[in-house]
Design a protein around this motif. Structure first.
Motif, short mmCIF file in Angstrom:
data_model
loop_
_atom_site.label_atom_id
_atom_site.label_comp_id
_atom_site.label_asym_id
_atom_site.label_seq_id
_atom_site.Cartn_x
_atom_site.Cartn_y
_atom_site.Cartn_z
N ARG A 1 16.67 23.85 -38.52
CA ARG A 1 17.63 24.76 -37.89
C ARG A 1 17.21 25.07 -36.45
O ARG A 1 18.06 25.12 -35.55
N GLU B 1 23.23 27.94 -41.95
CA GLU B 1 23.09 26.50 -42.13
C GLU B 1 23.25 25.77 -40.79
O GLU B 1 23.82 26.31 -39.83
N GLU B 2 22.79 24.53 -40.74
CA GLU B 2 22.81 23.75 -39.50
C GLU B 2 24.23 23.58 -38.96
O GLU B 2 24.44 23.65 -37.74
#
Length: 390
Positions: free
Chosen positions: A302, A372-373
């Motif tokens: 991340r 989340e990415e």
């Protein structure tokens, strides 16, 4: 009727204001991405949830636990510290369970600080460090943490009068909010300094397992002589995604821990036994190699997505070696609050102004890697479209 005067010195104004503005935008229909608070967004491993379920279903776990923690929990902490840092501890009097590291840090000053006692506190720093001193009636002396000094306090810059009056020093590496790290050489300097002036050292190491690029944070207690003057707080909140369970501990000098244990014994009855049991399972699983630093790898990925993405749109920020935060220097011409407020209004993204953590935080914002990415990629795109950087 008025609350106590000591509350007047406590402030969460910036955090409250960010939440207020966030709610207003959400009511207007904006989808806000909140990278403000460092609360893990992932659940614990499945076998830890199973251990917690089993603990909850055990009827023997519903009696009062002891405030110091079960002997099995304390022994497991000593095993984990030996495994992770090579530090030897006595489970009988050098380990104390806590309802989160903030709980222990909040009560430590009550155990040790009288009115007029000086406590050396980092600036920027996690708010409880200063707040705990205020609640105890102590006097805060801030140690500036600047980029020029590697975000380490300059011990030599502390005036002799303050050194002689200081009763305690609070340190935090890996650091929140700065994401800075410290090495053994720095901790050696701290031990020498603390011994010379008879200062208690309280090291907050809640982010010990969130480290990247093969970096392994060291324990303050690894340094020879550290246990003579110091204690260390650690937590399972970030390391094992158990933040909601409220389980942590303090280890180190028995004489320093004992007064904290007295305060705790007068305030609470300890951590729910089922929660202690899931913590035991987490530490034992780590010792047996079942985690493999997977949680840290998630935050490392991340970090790369966010920092590399920001660089591509013209906002160059340092890539941290640890924690779940990015400490980002903001573009010239903005105050930290104005930048954070404008970013929220234009892009729908919550970050925390650096001055929420002390005056030295002005000119920065803290960004939490708690999405989340794909969401972090959206964050980068929104910032680009907002025109606030570049």
């Amino acid at each position: 009727m008025k609350p106590s005067r000591r509350l007047q010195a406590l402030s969460s104004a910036i955090f409250t204001e960010m939440n207020k503005r966030k709610r207003k935008l959400e009511q207007q229909g904006m989808k806000v991405i909140d990278l403000g608070i460092g609360s893990p967004d992932q659940p614990p491993a499945a076998h830890l949830i199973e251990a917690l379920v089993n603990g909850v279903q055990n009827p023997d776990n519903y009696r009062y636990p002891t405030s110091e923690g079960s002997l099995e929990f304390r022994r497991t902490v000593t095993d984990w510290y030996a495994y992770r840092f090579g530090v030897q501890l006595n489970a009988d009097d050098e380990v104390l369970s806590l309802m989160g590291s903030q709980d222990g840090l909040a009560h430590l000053a009550l155990a040790w600080i009288d009115e007029g006692d000086v406590v050396l506190v980092p600036d920027p720093g996690y708010p409880i460090y200063a707040a705990s001193v205020t609640l105890a009636g102590g006097e805060i002396y801030t140690m500036p943490l600047t980029a020029q000094n590697g975000y380490l306090p300059d011990l030599e810059a502390i005036p002799t009068e303050i050194r002689q009056r200081a009763k305690m020093m609070v340190l935090n590496y890996p650091n929140n909010p700065l994401a800075a790290t410290a090495d053994v050489d720095f901790f050696r300097q701290v031990v020498e300094f603390a011994k010379e002036y008879e200062i208690i050292v309280a090291h907050d190491m809640a982010y010990s397992e969130l480290a990247f690029d093969l970096y392994k944070p060291v324990s303050f207690l690894e340094v020879e002589g550290a246990k003579e003057i110091g204690i260390e707080f650690n937590s399972l909140s970030k390391s094992f995604n158990l933040a909601g369970c409220r389980i942590a501990y303090v280890v180190g000098n028995a004489e320093i821990i004992r007064p904290l244990a007295v305060v705790k014994s007068n305030i609470d009855y300890g951590v729910f036994l089922a929660v202690q049991q899931v913590a035991i399972e987490a530490m034992r699983s780590d010792i047996n190699g079942h985690f493999g630093n997977s949680i840290a790898k998630t935050y490392e990925s991340r970090r790369d997505v966010l920092v590399d993405g920001l660089s591509e749109i013209g906002w160059n920020v340092d890539k941290p070696r640890a924690t779940m935060f990015v400490w980002a220097k903001i573009p010239e011409g903005w105050s930290s609050e104005d930048f954070a407020f404008t970013l929220l209004e234009r892009a729908g993204i919550v970050v925390i102004p650096g001055n929420a953590f002390g005056v030295e935080g002005e000119g920065y914002v803290r960004i939490a890697l708690v999405e989340e990415e794909n969401v972090l990629r959206e964050v980068v795109q929104r910032i680009k479209e907002s025109g606030i950087v570049g």
